[in-house]
Design a protein around this motif. Structure first.
Motif, PDB file in Angstrom:
ATOM      1  N   GLY A 225       5.844  -3.037   5.309  1.00  0.00           N
ATOM      2  CA  GLY A 225       6.494  -3.761   4.537  1.00  0.00           C
ATOM      3  C   GLY A 225       7.108  -5.052   5.156  1.00  0.00           C
TER       4      GLY A 225
ATOM      5  N   LYS B 219       2.929 -10.318   3.583  1.00  0.00           N
ATOM      6  CA  LYS B 219       1.774 -10.611   3.796  1.00  0.00           C
ATOM      7  C   LYS B 219       1.644 -12.246   3.252  1.00  0.00           C
TER       8      LYS B 219
ATOM      9  N   GLN C 239       0.764  -1.352  -0.109  1.00  0.00           N
ATOM     10  CA  GLN C 239      -0.060  -0.089   0.088  1.00  0.00           C
ATOM     11  C   GLN C 239       0.954   1.191   0.028  1.00  0.00           C
TER      12      GLN C 239
HETATM   13  N1  ATP Z   1      -3.024  -7.102  -2.486  1.00  0.00           N
HETATM   14  C1  ATP Z   1      -1.924  -7.902  -2.791  1.00  0.00           C
HETATM   15  N2  ATP Z   1      -1.804  -8.556  -3.970  1.00  0.00           N
HETATM   16  C2  ATP Z   1      -0.714  -8.997  -4.155  1.00  0.00           C
HETATM   17  N3  ATP Z   1       0.589  -8.872  -3.762  1.00  0.00           N
HETATM   18  C3  ATP Z   1       0.510  -7.988  -2.649  1.00  0.00           C
HETATM   19  C4  ATP Z   1      -0.736  -7.483  -2.028  1.00  0.00           C
HETATM   20  N4  ATP Z   1      -0.223  -6.923  -0.994  1.00  0.00           N
HETATM   21  C5  ATP Z   1       0.953  -7.081  -0.786  1.00  0.00           C
HETATM   22  N5  ATP Z   1       1.538  -7.822  -1.754  1.00  0.00           N
HETATM   23  C6  ATP Z   1       2.808  -8.202  -1.838  1.00  0.00           C
HETATM   24  O1  ATP Z   1       3.337  -8.386  -0.545  1.00  0.00           O
HETATM   25  C7  ATP Z   1       4.585  -7.431  -0.527  1.00  0.00           C
HETATM   26  C8  ATP Z   1       4.546  -6.911   0.668  1.00  0.00           C
HETATM   27  O2  ATP Z   1       3.478  -6.209   1.203  1.00  0.00           O
HETATM   28  P1  ATP Z   1       3.523  -5.086   2.339  1.00  0.00           P
HETATM   29  O3  ATP Z   1       3.789  -5.800   3.658  1.00  0.00           O
HETATM   30  O4  ATP Z   1       4.399  -3.941   2.087  1.00  0.00           O
HETATM   31  O5  ATP Z   1       1.754  -4.897   2.545  1.00  0.00           O
HETATM   32  P2  ATP Z   1       1.021  -3.614   2.785  1.00  0.00           P
HETATM   33  O6  ATP Z   1      -0.444  -3.932   2.651  1.00  0.00           O
HETATM   34  O7  ATP Z   1       1.675  -2.435   2.415  1.00  0.00           O
HETATM   35  O8  ATP Z   1       1.269  -3.627   4.372  1.00  0.00           O
HETATM   36  P3  ATP Z   1       2.107  -2.552   5.081  1.00  0.00           P
HETATM   37  O9  ATP Z   1       1.239  -1.218   5.394  1.00  0.00           O
HETATM   38  O10 ATP Z   1       2.533  -3.147   6.483  1.00  0.00           O
HETATM   39  O11 ATP Z   1       3.415  -2.421   4.567  1.00  0.00           O
HETATM   40  C9  ATP Z   1       4.508  -6.653  -1.368  1.00  0.00           C
HETATM   41  O12 ATP Z   1       5.684  -6.112  -1.932  1.00  0.00           O
HETATM   42  C10 ATP Z   1       3.849  -7.156  -2.662  1.00  0.00           C
HETATM   43  O13 ATP Z   1       4.779  -8.119  -3.274  1.00  0.00           O
END
Ligand code: ATP
Ligand code: MG
Length: 113
Positions: free
Chosen positions: A87, A90, A38
């Motif tokens: 980061g 997920k 996000q």
């Molecule tokens: N909805 C999604 N669909 C596909 N891949 C995803 C999705 N959300 C996250 N990812 C994958 O997971 C990785 C890690 O996501 P990340 O932890 O940054 O999630 P976030 O939703 O941004 O949560 P946060 O706010 O804790 O960072 C991303 O770089 C991407 O590869």
């Protein structure tokens, strides 16, 4: 059966593997991936510098398990990967229709374990 796909920070893979082994999960596929969440990639740091690129390096785990192993596997990934920072990653849990061990022809839960 379920297929667990986890996207984690690359530097957490050894911690995650340790926790998975403790949970008696030994079979996995690990690959290098790029992605963004996000924050759209921009506000995370990579090796101490704020990166300008949109797609960040991530480690992708794929683990196929019988249903009773879903919670221990998810718990182990969280325990190994969580720092509390953005980061952290997920985890996706997908229904898994079939698994076949090529050598023996076993299928389903027997082939997974
Ligand atoms: N909805 C999604 N669909 C596909 N891949 C995803 C999705 N959300 C996250 N990812 C994958 O997971 C990785 C890690 O996501 P990340 O932890 O940054 O999630 P976030 O939703 O941004 O949560 P946060 O706010 O804790 O960072 C991303 O770089 C991407 O590869
Ligand atoms: Mg994010």
């Amino acid at each position: 059966m379920k297929l667990i796909i986890a996207m984690i920070q690359p530097h957490k893979i050894e911690d995650v593997k340790k926790k998975l082994y403790e949970a008696e999960v030994f079979k996995m596929t690990v690959s290098t991936a790029t992605g963004c969440g996000q924050q759209k990639g921009y506000s995370e740091t990579y090796r101490g510098v704020i990166t300008e690129v949109n797609l960040l390096k991530k480690t992708r785990l794929e683990i196929a398990v019988n249903d009773n192993f879903v919670k221990p596997t998810v718990d182990a990934i969280v325990a190994g990967a969580k720092t509390g920072s953005i980061g952290d990653g997920k985890i996706f849990v997908l229904p898994l229709e079939q698994c076949i061990r090529i050598r023996t022809g076993e299928t389903g839960g027997e082939a997974i374990g």
